[in-house]
Design a protein around this motif. Structure first.
Motif, PDB file in Angstrom:
ATOM      1  N   SER A 282      28.893  17.592  -9.105  1.00  0.00           N
ATOM      2  CA  SER A 282      30.110  17.355  -9.886  1.00  0.00           C
ATOM      3  C   SER A 282      31.143  16.609  -9.056  1.00  0.00           C
ATOM      4  CB  SER A 282      30.692  18.691 -10.358  1.00  0.00           C
ATOM      5  OG  SER A 282      30.961  19.525  -9.256  1.00  0.00           O
ATOM      6  N   SER A 283      31.971  15.808  -9.732  1.00  0.00           N
ATOM      7  CA  SER A 283      32.861  14.890  -9.037  1.00  0.00           C
ATOM      8  C   SER A 283      33.865  15.610  -8.147  1.00  0.00           C
ATOM      9  CB  SER A 283      33.616  14.028 -10.060  1.00  0.00           C
ATOM     10  OG  SER A 283      34.379  14.848 -10.927  1.00  0.00           O
ATOM     11  N   GLU A 284      34.252  16.842  -8.498  1.00  0.00           N
ATOM     12  CA  GLU A 284      35.269  17.513  -7.698  1.00  0.00           C
ATOM     13  C   GLU A 284      34.743  17.948  -6.327  1.00  0.00           C
ATOM     14  OE1 GLU A 284      34.392  19.260 -10.793  1.00  0.00           O
ATOM     15  OE2 GLU A 284      34.480  21.403 -10.318  1.00  0.00           O
ATOM     16  N   THR A 285      33.410  17.958  -6.125  1.00  0.00           N
ATOM     17  CA  THR A 285      32.878  18.341  -4.819  1.00  0.00           C
ATOM     18  C   THR A 285      32.646  17.153  -3.910  1.00  0.00           C
ATOM     19  OG1 THR A 285      30.561  18.218  -5.483  1.00  0.00           O
ATOM     20  CG2 THR A 285      31.698  20.315  -5.865  1.00  0.00           C
ATOM     21  N   VAL A 286      32.763  15.933  -4.432  1.00  0.00           N
ATOM     22  CA  VAL A 286      32.477  14.741  -3.641  1.00  0.00           C
ATOM     23  C   VAL A 286      33.675  14.411  -2.752  1.00  0.00           C
ATOM     24  CG1 VAL A 286      31.968  12.279  -3.739  1.00  0.00           C
ATOM     25  CG2 VAL A 286      30.879  13.846  -5.354  1.00  0.00           C
ATOM     26  N   GLY A 287      33.420  14.289  -1.450  1.00  0.00           N
ATOM     27  CA  GLY A 287      34.470  13.915  -0.524  1.00  0.00           C
ATOM     28  C   GLY A 287      35.325  15.078  -0.062  1.00  0.00           C
ATOM     29  N   VAL A 288      35.105  16.246  -0.577  1.00  0.00           N
ATOM     30  CA  VAL A 288      35.833  17.431  -0.143  1.00  0.00           C
ATOM     31  C   VAL A 288      34.824  18.492   0.261  1.00  0.00           C
ATOM     32  CG1 VAL A 288      37.811  16.936  -1.634  1.00  0.00           C
ATOM     33  CG2 VAL A 288      35.937  18.356  -2.498  1.00  0.00           C
ATOM     34  N   ALA A 289      35.326  19.577   0.821  1.00  0.00           N
ATOM     35  CA  ALA A 289      34.428  20.630   1.266  1.00  0.00           C
ATOM     36  C   ALA A 289      33.666  21.217   0.088  1.00  0.00           C
ATOM     37  CB  ALA A 289      35.228  21.720   1.974  1.00  0.00           C
ATOM     38  N   PRO A 290      32.380  21.488   0.257  1.00  0.00           N
ATOM     39  CA  PRO A 290      31.602  22.083  -0.826  1.00  0.00           C
ATOM     40  C   PRO A 290      32.095  23.487  -1.153  1.00  0.00           C
ATOM     41  CG  PRO A 290      30.323  22.028   1.206  1.00  0.00           C
ATOM     42  CD  PRO A 290      31.555  21.235   1.465  1.00  0.00           C
ATOM     43  N   ASP A 291      31.963  23.835  -2.404  1.00  0.00           N
ATOM     44  CA  ASP A 291      32.288  25.182  -2.889  1.00  0.00           C
ATOM     45  C   ASP A 291      30.964  25.884  -3.153  1.00  0.00           C
ATOM     46  OD1 ASP A 291      32.946  27.462  -4.244  1.00  0.00           O
ATOM     47  OD2 ASP A 291      34.226  26.491  -5.733  1.00  0.00           O
ATOM     48  N   TYR A 292      30.581  26.762  -2.259  1.00  0.00           N
ATOM     49  CA  TYR A 292      29.246  27.342  -2.335  1.00  0.00           C
ATOM     50  C   TYR A 292      29.101  28.412  -3.412  1.00  0.00           C
ATOM     51  CZ  TYR A 292      28.140  24.539   1.714  1.00  0.00           C
ATOM     52  OH  TYR A 292      27.929  23.467   2.549  1.00  0.00           O
ATOM     53  N   SER A 293      30.174  28.673  -4.143  1.00  0.00           N
ATOM     54  CA  SER A 293      30.024  29.503  -5.337  1.00  0.00           C
ATOM     55  C   SER A 293      29.409  28.702  -6.481  1.00  0.00           C
ATOM     56  CB  SER A 293      31.373  30.068  -5.767  1.00  0.00           C
ATOM     57  OG  SER A 293      32.230  29.036  -6.247  1.00  0.00           O
ATOM     58  N   LYS A 294      29.337  27.374  -6.322  1.00  0.00           N
ATOM     59  CA  LYS A 294      28.756  26.493  -7.331  1.00  0.00           C
ATOM     60  C   LYS A 294      27.309  26.174  -6.973  1.00  0.00           C
ATOM     61  CE  LYS A 294      33.214  24.403  -8.431  1.00  0.00           C
ATOM     62  NZ  LYS A 294      34.011  23.167  -8.485  1.00  0.00           N
ATOM     63  N   LYS A 295      26.430  26.369  -7.931  1.00  0.00           N
ATOM     64  CA  LYS A 295      25.005  26.172  -7.670  1.00  0.00           C
ATOM     65  C   LYS A 295      24.686  24.741  -7.267  1.00  0.00           C
ATOM     66  CE  LYS A 295      23.297  29.939 -10.569  1.00  0.00           C
ATOM     67  NZ  LYS A 295      22.420  30.330 -11.707  1.00  0.00           N
ATOM     68  N   GLU A 296      25.483  23.771  -7.735  1.00  0.00           N
ATOM     69  CA  GLU A 296      25.182  22.385  -7.401  1.00  0.00           C
ATOM     70  C   GLU A 296      25.426  22.070  -5.927  1.00  0.00           C
ATOM     71  OE1 GLU A 296      29.252  22.110  -9.650  1.00  0.00           O
ATOM     72  OE2 GLU A 296      27.430  23.340  -9.720  1.00  0.00           O
ATOM     73  N   CYS A 297      26.062  22.971  -5.200  1.00  0.00           N
ATOM     74  CA  CYS A 297      26.264  22.767  -3.764  1.00  0.00           C
ATOM     75  C   CYS A 297      25.116  23.331  -2.926  1.00  0.00           C
ATOM     76  CB  CYS A 297      27.597  23.382  -3.329  1.00  0.00           C
ATOM     77  SG  CYS A 297      29.021  22.441  -3.926  1.00  0.00           S
ATOM     78  N   TRP A 298      24.075  23.789  -3.608  1.00  0.00           N
ATOM     79  CA  TRP A 298      22.882  24.272  -2.927  1.00  0.00           C
ATOM     80  C   TRP A 298      21.688  23.412  -3.335  1.00  0.00           C
ATOM     81  CZ3 TRP A 298      22.874  28.484   0.454  1.00  0.00           C
ATOM     82  CH2 TRP A 298      24.072  29.207   0.504  1.00  0.00           C
ATOM     83  N   CYS A 299      20.944  22.940  -2.352  1.00  0.00           N
ATOM     84  CA  CYS A 299      19.701  22.221  -2.659  1.00  0.00           C
ATOM     85  C   CYS A 299      18.671  23.178  -3.242  1.00  0.00           C
ATOM     86  CB  CYS A 299      19.174  21.568  -1.383  1.00  0.00           C
ATOM     87  SG  CYS A 299      17.665  20.625  -1.605  1.00  0.00           S
ATOM     88  N   LYS A 300      18.626  24.403  -2.684  1.00  0.00           N
ATOM     89  CA  LYS A 300      17.683  25.405  -3.168  1.00  0.00           C
ATOM     90  C   LYS A 300      18.352  26.771  -3.210  1.00  0.00           C
ATOM     91  CE  LYS A 300      14.384  22.445  -3.514  1.00  0.00           C
ATOM     92  NZ  LYS A 300      13.906  22.018  -4.852  1.00  0.00           N
ATOM     93  N   LEU A 301      18.280  27.407  -4.378  1.00  0.00           N
ATOM     94  CA  LEU A 301      18.653  28.805  -4.557  1.00  0.00           C
ATOM     95  C   LEU A 301      17.462  29.496  -5.208  1.00  0.00           C
ATOM     96  CD1 LEU A 301      22.354  28.805  -5.853  1.00  0.00           C
ATOM     97  CD2 LEU A 301      21.505  29.704  -3.679  1.00  0.00           C
ATOM     98  N   PRO A 302      16.854  30.449  -4.541  1.00  0.00           N
ATOM     99  CA  PRO A 302      15.588  31.011  -5.033  1.00  0.00           C
ATOM    100  C   PRO A 302      15.795  32.167  -6.004  1.00  0.00           C
ATOM    101  CG  PRO A 302      16.121  31.991  -2.941  1.00  0.00           C
ATOM    102  CD  PRO A 302      17.222  30.994  -3.228  1.00  0.00           C
ATOM    103  N   GLU A 303      14.772  32.426  -6.775  1.00  0.00           N
ATOM    104  CA  GLU A 303      14.634  33.720  -7.434  1.00  0.00           C
ATOM    105  C   GLU A 303      14.175  34.707  -6.349  1.00  0.00           C
ATOM    106  OE1 GLU A 303      15.316  34.515 -10.572  1.00  0.00           O
ATOM    107  OE2 GLU A 303      15.881  32.447 -11.103  1.00  0.00           O
ATOM    108  N   ILE A 304      14.813  35.852  -6.279  1.00  0.00           N
ATOM    109  CA  ILE A 304      14.491  36.797  -5.211  1.00  0.00           C
ATOM    110  C   ILE A 304      13.188  37.530  -5.531  1.00  0.00           C
ATOM    111  CG2 ILE A 304      15.296  38.762  -3.860  1.00  0.00           C
ATOM    112  CD1 ILE A 304      16.885  36.132  -3.515  1.00  0.00           C
ATOM    113  N   SER A 305      12.163  37.229  -4.773  1.00  0.00           N
ATOM    114  CA  SER A 305      10.850  37.851  -4.985  1.00  0.00           C
ATOM    115  C   SER A 305      10.252  38.394  -3.691  1.00  0.00           C
ATOM    116  CB  SER A 305       9.881  36.838  -5.607  1.00  0.00           C
ATOM    117  OG  SER A 305       9.725  35.713  -4.760  1.00  0.00           O
ATOM    118  N   LYS A 306      10.903  38.104  -2.548  1.00  0.00           N
ATOM    119  CA  LYS A 306      10.410  38.557  -1.249  1.00  0.00           C
ATOM    120  C   LYS A 306      11.435  39.510  -0.620  1.00  0.00           C
ATOM    121  CE  LYS A 306       7.118  35.283  -1.380  1.00  0.00           C
ATOM    122  NZ  LYS A 306       7.690  34.293  -2.291  1.00  0.00           N
ATOM    123  N   ASP A 307      11.005  40.188   0.409  1.00  0.00           N
ATOM    124  CA  ASP A 307      11.862  41.158   1.085  1.00  0.00           C
ATOM    125  C   ASP A 307      12.624  40.558   2.262  1.00  0.00           C
ATOM    126  OD1 ASP A 307      11.050  43.569  -0.468  1.00  0.00           O
ATOM    127  OD2 ASP A 307       9.099  43.041   0.353  1.00  0.00           O
TER     128      ASP A 307
END
Length: 337
Positions: A6-31
């Motif tokens: 999203s445009s608001e994350t470009v050029g500024v610090a990423p907001d890691y509460s937003k999924k688009e700032c993560w390349c990979k967010l997994p479904e939790i299936s491992k320990d």
């Protein structure tokens, strides 16, 4: 997920509460989790006239490179762990080279924006995603340099997190004797299954050794562990010990597990792993750039690829060892709820 941030994350610090700032967010299936920091993917674009020193979050070369690195490197952790991989505003290869020429290492290029972004991602991960699980922290090249910064700073300040670290894999960057002496809370691996340790190596071909070639990621007094026999000495590991390399199919270009004769032997004087296997073919421009930064016989791009299945196997073994050591109840077939 889409790489369109999203445009608001470009050029500024990423907001890691937003999924688009993560390349990979997994479904939790491992320990167990892995927090993976990708290598320098802002490469050729960083040499363009007027190009910025750091990649913004919408940098196409970086985004595409991060996705490729997930497939070729980070995927080695996926069978055993839930893999988290944040986007971050990274240093370009040109700027890293400039800092190395000025200071002797590329470390200064990763200070400020890159490490601040990754620290913010790590904070958000532990506070919102980790759920108290054991974890691995891993990377390659620039990502590994930041793993080493985090180990000596962030995890020293957060012993409650560090106590749950299965292992750190800062592959493709130098772990020096001086670094370990200055950080006595850290230990380099001594074998195949020890936990809470650092596992690292830099891979080169024979010509780099013979010519004592300059390599951006190889510093004096660095250490490597052999990724085939997991020894610290110069015991030769033949290619027969290699469980499979991840290399491109000659016809389709798609990655597949192959036998490319990737043997491994540590050279203690240089602190690297020497292999006789040939690297992936490159076009002339890329090959010349690689030689300038990693030597005429560098294998930096193959640090993971040559030893892919051995890394995957080793992750599984260290995870199992950690669970036996730290969570003996798991051996009964019961788990804490």
């Amino acid at each position: 997920m889409s790489n369109n941030l999203s445009s608001e994350t470009v050029g500024v610090a990423p907001d890691y509460s937003k999924k688009e700032c993560w390349c990979k967010l997994p479904e939790i299936s491992k320990d167990v989790d892995t927090f993976y920091i990708y290598a320098t993917e802002y490469i050729m674009g960083s040499f363009a006239e007027g190009a910025p020193d750091f990649a913004s979050l919408d940098n196409t070369e970086m985004l595409q490179g991060a996705e490729a690195e997930y497939n070729l490197h980070a995927s080695a952790y996926v069978d055993s762990t839930n893999l988290f991989m944040p986007y971050y505003r990274q240093s370009g290869l040109k700027y890293a080279g400039e800092m190395a020429r000025k200071t002797g290492t590329a470390d200064a290029a990763f200070e400020g924006m890159p490490i601040n972004d990754i620290t913010a991602a790590l904070d958000y991960y532990f506070e919102n995603y980790n759920g108290g699980r054991p974890f691995i922290i891993a990377g390659h090249s620039q990502g590994s340099a930041m793993v080493l910064v985090l180990l000596r700073t962030y995890f020293k300040d957060h012993p409650e997190y560090y106590s749950r670290m299965v292992a750190a894999y800062p592959i493709g960057y130098s772990v020096t004797d001086e670094y370990l002496a200055a950080n006595p809370h850290l230990k380099f691996a001594t074998g195949e299954t020890d936990t809470g340790v650092i596992i690292a190596w830099n891979t080169e071909g024979p010509k780099n050794l013979e010519t004592n070639a300059h390599n951006l990621v190889v510093l004096p007094n660095t250490r490597s562990i052999n990724p085939l026999n997991w020894k610290l000495d110069e015991t030769y590991a033949p290619a027969s010990m290699n469980l499979g390399s991840l290399m491109a199919n000659e016809e389709t270009g798609e990655p597949e597990i192959k036998d490319v004769g990737a043997d491994a032997q540590i050279n203690l004087a240089r602190g690297v792993v020497i292999t006789n296997a040939k690297g992936e073919p490159m076009d002339e421009e890329t090959a010349n750039a690689a030689a300038e930064f990693f030597g005429p016989d560098g294998r930096h791009n193959e640090d993971y690829l040559f030893f892919y299945n051995n890394i995957k196997d080793n992750v599984a073994k260290r995870v199992a060892a950690f669970m036996r050591e730290k969570n003996p109840i798991w051996n009964t077939g019961c788990r804490k709820m």
